[in-house]
Write a protein that holds these residues in place. Structure first.
Motif, mmCIF file in Angstrom:
data_model
loop_
_atom_site.group_PDB
_atom_site.id
_atom_site.type_symbol
_atom_site.label_atom_id
_atom_site.label_comp_id
_atom_site.label_asym_id
_atom_site.label_seq_id
_atom_site.Cartn_x
_atom_site.Cartn_y
_atom_site.Cartn_z
ATOM 1 N N ALA A 1 0.947 -1.150 -0.091
ATOM 2 C CA ALA A 1 -0.005 0.219 0.014
ATOM 3 C C ALA A 1 0.784 1.342 -0.023
ATOM 4 N N ALA A 2 2.143 1.293 0.732
ATOM 5 C CA ALA A 2 2.811 2.411 0.821
ATOM 6 C C ALA A 2 3.370 2.533 -0.657
ATOM 7 N N ALA A 3 3.932 1.626 -1.140
ATOM 8 C CA ALA A 3 4.553 1.605 -2.725
ATOM 9 C C ALA A 3 3.731 1.942 -3.875
ATOM 10 N N GLY A 4 2.204 1.708 -3.563
ATOM 11 C CA GLY A 4 1.346 2.134 -4.408
ATOM 12 C C GLY A 4 0.958 0.912 -5.196
ATOM 13 N N ARG B 1 4.205 6.960 2.212
ATOM 14 C CA ARG B 1 4.484 7.201 0.760
ATOM 15 C C ARG B 1 4.325 8.421 0.231
ATOM 16 N N ASN B 2 3.657 9.524 0.758
ATOM 17 C CA ASN B 2 3.704 10.796 0.572
ATOM 18 C C ASN B 2 4.808 11.587 0.932
ATOM 19 N N HIS B 3 5.326 11.230 1.939
ATOM 20 C CA HIS B 3 6.546 11.632 2.600
ATOM 21 C C HIS B 3 7.793 11.300 1.591
ATOM 22 N N VAL B 4 7.937 10.040 1.343
ATOM 23 C CA VAL B 4 9.270 9.792 0.365
ATOM 24 C C VAL B 4 9.013 10.454 -0.778
ATOM 25 N N LEU B 5 7.932 10.936 -1.763
ATOM 26 C CA LEU B 5 7.701 11.186 -2.820
ATOM 27 C C LEU B 5 8.043 12.676 -2.607
ATOM 28 N N GLU B 6 7.501 13.206 -1.559
ATOM 29 C CA GLU B 6 7.794 14.764 -1.289
ATOM 30 C C GLU B 6 9.257 15.074 -1.041
ATOM 31 N N SER C 1 28.786 6.124 12.599
ATOM 32 C CA SER C 1 28.144 6.626 11.255
ATOM 33 C C SER C 1 27.237 7.548 11.682
ATOM 34 N N ARG C 2 27.056 8.752 10.774
ATOM 35 C CA ARG C 2 26.413 9.847 10.769
ATOM 36 C C ARG C 2 25.504 10.068 9.307
ATOM 37 N N PHE C 3 24.161 10.025 9.491
ATOM 38 C CA PHE C 3 23.402 10.251 8.391
ATOM 39 C C PHE C 3 22.337 11.477 8.471
ATOM 40 N N PRO C 4 22.646 12.567 7.954
ATOM 41 C CA PRO C 4 21.733 13.503 7.848
ATOM 42 C C PRO C 4 20.765 12.976 6.918
ATOM 43 N N THR C 5 19.314 13.132 7.602
ATOM 44 C CA THR C 5 18.104 12.691 6.886
ATOM 45 C C THR C 5 16.958 13.202 7.323
ATOM 46 N N ARG C 6 16.008 13.383 6.332
ATOM 47 C CA ARG C 6 14.562 13.659 6.739
ATOM 48 C C ARG C 6 13.783 12.691 6.780
ATOM 49 N N THR C 7 14.188 11.272 6.582
ATOM 50 C CA THR C 7 13.134 10.438 6.713
ATOM 51 C C THR C 7 13.781 9.058 7.658
ATOM 52 N N LEU C 8 13.198 8.906 8.813
ATOM 53 C CA LEU C 8 13.669 7.958 9.695
ATOM 54 C C LEU C 8 12.488 7.014 10.158
ATOM 55 N N VAL C 9 12.533 5.879 9.708
ATOM 56 C CA VAL C 9 11.328 4.952 9.940
ATOM 57 C C VAL C 9 11.480 4.079 10.924
ATOM 58 N N ILE D 1 2.625 7.300 -9.187
ATOM 59 C CA ILE D 1 3.947 8.118 -8.243
ATOM 60 C C ILE D 1 3.434 9.281 -7.659
ATOM 61 N N VAL D 2 2.017 9.483 -7.461
ATOM 62 C CA VAL D 2 1.574 10.577 -6.999
ATOM 63 C C VAL D 2 1.463 11.044 -5.573
ATOM 64 N N SER D 3 2.060 12.123 -5.142
ATOM 65 C CA SER D 3 1.917 12.336 -3.640
ATOM 66 C C SER D 3 0.791 13.119 -3.241
ATOM 67 N N LEU D 4 -0.088 12.705 -2.268
ATOM 68 C CA LEU D 4 -0.924 13.282 -1.707
ATOM 69 C C LEU D 4 -0.753 13.891 -0.265
ATOM 70 N N GLY D 5 0.252 14.404 -0.032
ATOM 71 C CA GLY D 5 0.610 14.937 1.172
ATOM 72 C C GLY D 5 -0.319 15.731 1.886
ATOM 73 N N SER D 6 -1.240 16.499 1.102
ATOM 74 C CA SER D 6 -2.300 17.476 1.680
ATOM 75 C C SER D 6 -3.297 16.619 2.335
ATOM 76 N N LEU D 7 -3.474 15.230 2.203
ATOM 77 C CA LEU D 7 -4.437 14.558 2.908
ATOM 78 C C LEU D 7 -4.330 14.730 4.365
ATOM 79 N N GLU D 8 -2.936 14.829 4.799
ATOM 80 C CA GLU D 8 -2.833 14.740 6.403
ATOM 81 C C GLU D 8 -3.165 16.123 6.910
ATOM 82 N N ASN D 9 -3.357 17.225 6.149
ATOM 83 C CA ASN D 9 -4.073 18.407 6.547
ATOM 84 C C ASN D 9 -5.053 18.909 5.705
ATOM 85 N N PRO D 10 -6.276 18.197 5.550
ATOM 86 C CA PRO D 10 -6.990 18.843 4.325
ATOM 87 C C PRO D 10 -7.712 20.012 4.464
#
Length: 441
Positions: A46-49, A139-144, A253-261, A415-424
């Motif tokens: 579902a996350a991968a579409g 999914r939305n976050h990764v595409l963003e 190790s050091r990884f600057p990242t915007r995504t930590l799952v 591959i469409v991101s619908l990130g606005s769904l989180e704050n409609p």
């Protein structure tokens, strides 16, 4: 008859009860915070579409037509008095406080929640992967992040956006990483300045192996497969901090990242601690092989919430693994035993030898260890899909998932991101506050 939880155990037990109960013999009340059951093995797809998120959930009210379904949360249980304290959306709006419900038989199966650790920055920046909402958001976050990397001129921002760190080498972590890496790599073909080689996926596992359920050989194969896709697999390594969007690992190790799952395990649901029922050192309910709570007549449990003896194991004190394979089968035995109890018949012990495990490593890739047979690559991936298609509840969902898989083989991946769904309401609030017309964007 009160069923707390609408997951694997709650849904399947209620399904069996509504089929077998005689008219006027008993009423079944199912309470869960969500009006649906989530089939978690399909969350990575579902996350991968590959599957629509609405098709990995099973609506409780439609499926349990002969049961009463209440969307609410059980906050405490006094089994000595056979009462449960329940909060619903209505009780919050009414301001009357929680309800107190009386029951004759209790099936307590609230499942589990994510197990987190006091790691600096984890609460602020970590992303879970246990619910369908989290899968959609990830999914939305990764595409963003691909959009950010494509539009920025700052190399540090770009590198952080294209670095994805997953913590936990079990099913959830490995399958989520593999499916999302597949999706992200495919999506780069639509970005003129982002190449697949720019993506950096990191898997952090505290032990020396991943996917322990499939065995050591297939676990090592899975590591080789992932590393062959330029995924950085760090074994015997822990996350020590993720403050300021920088993942620091125990190996330095050091990884600057915007995504930590975060998929590093689960723990017993908090409601279990708000009962007068016996629990083990891990917070789970102590149960007999007949799925009764020890020393508590008329209380039953199974799945993640229950410590159930494994009668098929040669090891003394062995318990059934907290996975879907056992939960679904336990639910049916539990329902039969509840019926037998209220009708005055003998109970049946739960006994099931572990059949094996299957895991997906992305599209057309997987590992499987079933009944002693080991499979890799496409055959294992096909078995993974076939098994879970057979396990997802209701013919409706089976057909919808199969149709989506068929269409996915004929058309390109979405591959469409619908990130606005989180704050409609964001667009409307902006328009109301600034006079900006919503359609101006």
């Amino acid at each position: 008859m009160l069923v707390v939880g609408g997951g694997y155990v709650g849904l399947y037990a209620a399904l069996h009860l509504q089929k077998k109960l005689r008219r006027s013999e008993a009423e079944v009340l199912v309470i869960d915070p969500e009006p649906y059951m989530t089939y978690q093995p399909f969350l990575p797809e579902a996350a991968a579409g590959s599957i629509s998120p609405r098709h990995v959930v099973v609506p409780l009210r439609r499926t349990l037509g002969k049961c009463q379904v209440v969307t609410g949360e059980v906050t405490a249980i006094d089994h000595a008095k056979r009462t449960a304290t329940v909060k619903t959306l209505a009780t919050e709006d009414e301001g009357t406080g929680p309800l107190s419900l009386h029951y004759d038989e209790l099936i307590l199966a609230p499942g589990s929640v994510s197990r987190t650790l006091p790691i600096p920055g984890l609460a602020e920046y970590g992303i879970g992967f246990k619910t369908v909402e989290e899968a959609i958001a990830l999914r939305n976050h990764v595409l963003e992040q691909l959009d950010i990397a494509s539009s920025t001129r700052d190399p540090e921002v770009r590198d952080a956006a294209l670095t994805f760190v997953f913590v936990g080498g079990g099913y959830a972590g490995v399958e989520a990483l593999a499916e999302l890496e597949d999706m992200a790599r495919y999506a780069t073909r639509y970005y003129h300045n982002v190449e697949p080689e720019d993506l950096k996926f990191v898997l952090v596992e505290a032990t020396g192996r991943i996917l322990p359920e499939v065995g050591e050989d297939l676990g090592r194969y899975a590591v080789r497969e992932l590393r062959g896709r330029n995924i950085d697999v760090r074994l015997d390594t822990r996350l020590t901090s993720c403050e300021n969007r920088v993942a620091l690992l125990s190996d330095g190790s050091r990884f600057p990242t915007r995504t930590l799952v975060w998929t590093a395990g689960v723990k017993a649901h908090p409601v279990l601690a708000a009962t007068d029922l016996p629990r083990d050192e891990r917070g789970r309910l102590k149960c007999t092989a007949a799925l009764q709570v020890e020393g508590a007549p008329h209380a039953w449990s199974a799945g993640d919430a229950a410590a159930v003896p494994d009668l098929t194991s040669d090891q003394p004190g062995a318990e059934c693994a907290p996975n879907a394979q056992h939960a679904v089968r336990q639910a049916k035995v539990l329902a039969r035993n509840v019926l037998a109890s209220i009708r005055g018949f003998g109970l049946k012990d739960y006994r099931h030898a572990y059949a094996g495990s299957v895991a997906s490593l992305g599209l057309h890739k997987g590992v499987a260890h079933v009944y002693g047979h080991k499979l890799k690559g496409y055959p294992a991936w096909f078995m993974h899909r076939a098994y879970h298609l057979s396990r997802i509840p209701t013919f409706n969902r089976k057909l919808r998932v199969l149709a989506e898989w068929t269409l996915a083989g004929l058309f390109k991946r979405e591959i469409v991101s619908l990130g606005s769904l989180e704050n409609p309401r964001a667009e409307f609030e902006l328009a109301a506050g600034t006079g900006r017309h919503p359609e101006a964007s």
